[in-house]
Design an enzyme around this catalytic site. Structure first.
Site, PDB file in Angstrom:
ATOM      1  N   GLY A 115      35.160  44.401  34.526  1.00  0.00           N
ATOM      2  CA  GLY A 115      34.518  44.578  33.139  1.00  0.00           C
ATOM      3  C   GLY A 115      34.480  45.929  33.052  1.00  0.00           C
ATOM      4  O   GLY A 115      33.434  46.423  32.202  1.00  0.00           O
ATOM      5  N   ARG A 171      44.116  35.441  30.849  1.00  0.00           N
ATOM      6  CA  ARG A 171      44.596  33.696  30.807  1.00  0.00           C
ATOM      7  C   ARG A 171      45.775  33.803  29.613  1.00  0.00           C
ATOM      8  O   ARG A 171      45.423  34.614  28.498  1.00  0.00           O
ATOM      9  CB  ARG A 171      43.475  32.901  30.201  1.00  0.00           C
ATOM     10  CG  ARG A 171      42.392  32.573  31.322  1.00  0.00           C
ATOM     11  CD  ARG A 171      42.753  31.351  32.074  1.00  0.00           C
ATOM     12  NE  ARG A 171      43.138  30.272  31.132  1.00  0.00           N
ATOM     13  CZ  ARG A 171      43.522  29.118  31.565  1.00  0.00           C
ATOM     14  NH1 ARG A 171      44.320  29.144  32.982  1.00  0.00           N
ATOM     15  NH2 ARG A 171      44.021  28.080  30.980  1.00  0.00           N
ATOM     16  N   ASN A 212      43.798  42.793  21.998  1.00  0.00           N
ATOM     17  CA  ASN A 212      43.965  42.911  23.580  1.00  0.00           C
ATOM     18  C   ASN A 212      44.314  44.491  24.003  1.00  0.00           C
ATOM     19  O   ASN A 212      44.656  45.134  23.005  1.00  0.00           O
ATOM     20  CB  ASN A 212      45.047  41.868  23.904  1.00  0.00           C
ATOM     21  CG  ASN A 212      45.415  41.942  25.364  1.00  0.00           C
ATOM     22  OD1 ASN A 212      44.167  41.855  26.170  1.00  0.00           O
ATOM     23  ND2 ASN A 212      46.495  42.059  25.855  1.00  0.00           N
ATOM     24  N   HIS A 249      46.630  46.254  26.775  1.00  0.00           N
ATOM     25  CA  HIS A 249      47.745  46.122  27.474  1.00  0.00           C
ATOM     26  C   HIS A 249      48.171  46.976  28.249  1.00  0.00           C
ATOM     27  O   HIS A 249      48.269  48.101  27.629  1.00  0.00           O
ATOM     28  CB  HIS A 249      48.906  45.099  27.089  1.00  0.00           C
ATOM     29  CG  HIS A 249      49.874  44.981  28.084  1.00  0.00           C
ATOM     30  ND1 HIS A 249      49.803  43.962  29.035  1.00  0.00           N
ATOM     31  CD2 HIS A 249      51.096  45.380  28.303  1.00  0.00           C
ATOM     32  CE1 HIS A 249      50.837  43.892  29.687  1.00  0.00           C
ATOM     33  NE2 HIS A 249      51.892  44.723  29.140  1.00  0.00           N
ATOM     34  N   SER A 254      48.318  49.886  25.683  1.00  0.00           N
ATOM     35  CA  SER A 254      48.196  49.598  24.129  1.00  0.00           C
ATOM     36  C   SER A 254      47.281  48.681  23.484  1.00  0.00           C
ATOM     37  O   SER A 254      46.982  47.818  24.110  1.00  0.00           O
ATOM     38  CB  SER A 254      49.873  49.084  23.560  1.00  0.00           C
ATOM     39  OG  SER A 254      50.820  49.685  24.159  1.00  0.00           O
ATOM     40  N   GLU A 259      53.224  35.327  20.795  1.00  0.00           N
ATOM     41  CA  GLU A 259      54.294  35.527  21.795  1.00  0.00           C
ATOM     42  C   GLU A 259      53.471  36.364  22.834  1.00  0.00           C
ATOM     43  O   GLU A 259      52.672  37.440  22.357  1.00  0.00           O
ATOM     44  CB  GLU A 259      55.349  36.437  21.335  1.00  0.00           C
ATOM     45  CG  GLU A 259      56.343  35.448  20.992  1.00  0.00           C
ATOM     46  CD  GLU A 259      57.470  35.969  20.048  1.00  0.00           C
ATOM     47  OE1 GLU A 259      58.184  36.826  20.338  1.00  0.00           O
ATOM     48  OE2 GLU A 259      57.556  35.494  18.799  1.00  0.00           O
ATOM     49  N   ASP A 265      52.187  39.481  24.745  1.00  0.00           N
ATOM     50  CA  ASP A 265      51.972  40.927  24.566  1.00  0.00           C
ATOM     51  C   ASP A 265      52.895  41.450  23.582  1.00  0.00           C
ATOM     52  O   ASP A 265      53.593  42.552  23.577  1.00  0.00           O
ATOM     53  CB  ASP A 265      52.327  41.619  25.919  1.00  0.00           C
ATOM     54  CG  ASP A 265      51.277  41.086  27.122  1.00  0.00           C
ATOM     55  OD1 ASP A 265      50.310  40.999  26.768  1.00  0.00           O
ATOM     56  OD2 ASP A 265      51.886  41.059  28.238  1.00  0.00           O
ATOM     57  N   THR A 310      41.294  55.141  32.715  1.00  0.00           N
ATOM     58  CA  THR A 310      40.367  56.034  31.981  1.00  0.00           C
ATOM     59  C   THR A 310      40.694  56.173  30.585  1.00  0.00           C
ATOM     60  O   THR A 310      39.587  56.544  29.709  1.00  0.00           O
ATOM     61  CB  THR A 310      40.533  57.368  32.778  1.00  0.00           C
ATOM     62  OG1 THR A 310      40.311  57.178  34.171  1.00  0.00           O
ATOM     63  CG2 THR A 310      39.481  58.364  32.261  1.00  0.00           C
ATOM     64  N   GLU A 332      42.285  53.893  28.440  1.00  0.00           N
ATOM     65  CA  GLU A 332      41.993  52.749  27.828  1.00  0.00           C
ATOM     66  C   GLU A 332      40.382  52.664  27.558  1.00  0.00           C
ATOM     67  O   GLU A 332      40.248  52.280  26.437  1.00  0.00           O
ATOM     68  CB  GLU A 332      42.303  51.435  28.814  1.00  0.00           C
ATOM     69  CG  GLU A 332      43.419  51.161  29.323  1.00  0.00           C
ATOM     70  CD  GLU A 332      43.704  49.969  29.892  1.00  0.00           C
ATOM     71  OE1 GLU A 332      42.826  49.577  30.863  1.00  0.00           O
ATOM     72  OE2 GLU A 332      44.748  49.455  29.875  1.00  0.00           O
TER      73      GLU A 332
END
Ligand code: GAR
Length: 212
Positions: free
Chosen positions: A15, A90, A106, A108, A135, A142, A144, A171, A173
């Site tokens: 987290g 997941r 998301n 990634h 990113s 599909e 990522d 850092t 992100e």
């Protein structure tokens, strides 16, 4: 502050991504944090910030689709504007992703479309890549592969190990994910089909923040 903009965060572990979102004081309300694993640190971080938490253990469901249906039911009780995957490990089923297309994002750890999937830092080092990054993208069906909003890009150092690279990427992100979420909360970003518009202009590619 537009606290009417509601976010639900999904996570599976530490987290630190959630913590960066909490600490950024975004123009939004984190309505709930949902984990597919019990007793993870991410849930404790949410509790400490007085955010409602839920554990939905995927292991007790017979199929991916059944788990995703329960997850969808739970998410919908909060009627979020945005669903934020923050280290949610997941793969989500096609009906789930389609239901929330344009509202599901998301982060990634790679410069997508390069290095989809797992173990990105190791693969980047093995390939001798000069650059790596992370990113923020809309999630599509599909792996990522959805439209990318924002990237952080940084050099791979000859001294880098998987651990040091992961730490430096994380850092960054923690800067770019809250930034992208605030753009969405402020209504600056919109997805039309698979094209992203920022301030009503078609973005020809992601915004890239260089940390050289
Ligand atoms: C983050 O580095 C994120 O990029 C990665 O998991 C980490 C979660 O960290 N996500 C993925 O690999 C998704 N494919 P956290 O548990 O400390 O927030």
């Amino acid at each position: 502050m537009n606290t009417n903009y509601r976010i639900v965060v999904l996570l599976s572990g530490l987290g630190t991504t959630l913590q960066s979102i909490i600490d950024s004081q975004l123009p939004a309300t984190i309505s709930a944090v949902i984990s597919n694993k019990a007793n993870v640190l991410g849930l404790k971080r949410a509790e400490d910030a007085n955010i409602p938490t839920h554990t939905l253990e995927h292991a007790i469901y017979a199929s991916r689709e059944e788990f995703d249906q329960q997850l969808q039911k739970l998410i919908d009780t909060y009627q979020p504007h945005l669903i934020v995957l923050a280290g949610f490990m997941r793969i989500l089923s096609e009906p789930f992703v389609k239901q929330y297309y344009g509202k599901l994002i998301n982060v990634h750890p790679s410069l997508l479309p390069k290095y989809k999937g797992m173990h990105t830092h190791q693969r980047v080092i093995d390939d001798g890549e000069p650059l790596h990054g992370s990113s923020v993208h809309f999630v599509n069906t599909e792996l990522d592969s959805g439209p990318v909003i924002l990237q952080a890009r940084l050099p791979v150092l000859s001294s880098d190990s998987v651990e040091s690279l992961e730490m430096r990427i994380k850092t960054k992100e923690h800067l770019i994910y809250p930034t992208a979420i605030s753009w969405l909360a402020e209504g600056r970003i919109e997805l039309k089909g698979d094209e992203i518009y920022m301030d009503d202009k078609n973005m020809s590619g992601p915004v890239v923040m260089d940390y050289m």
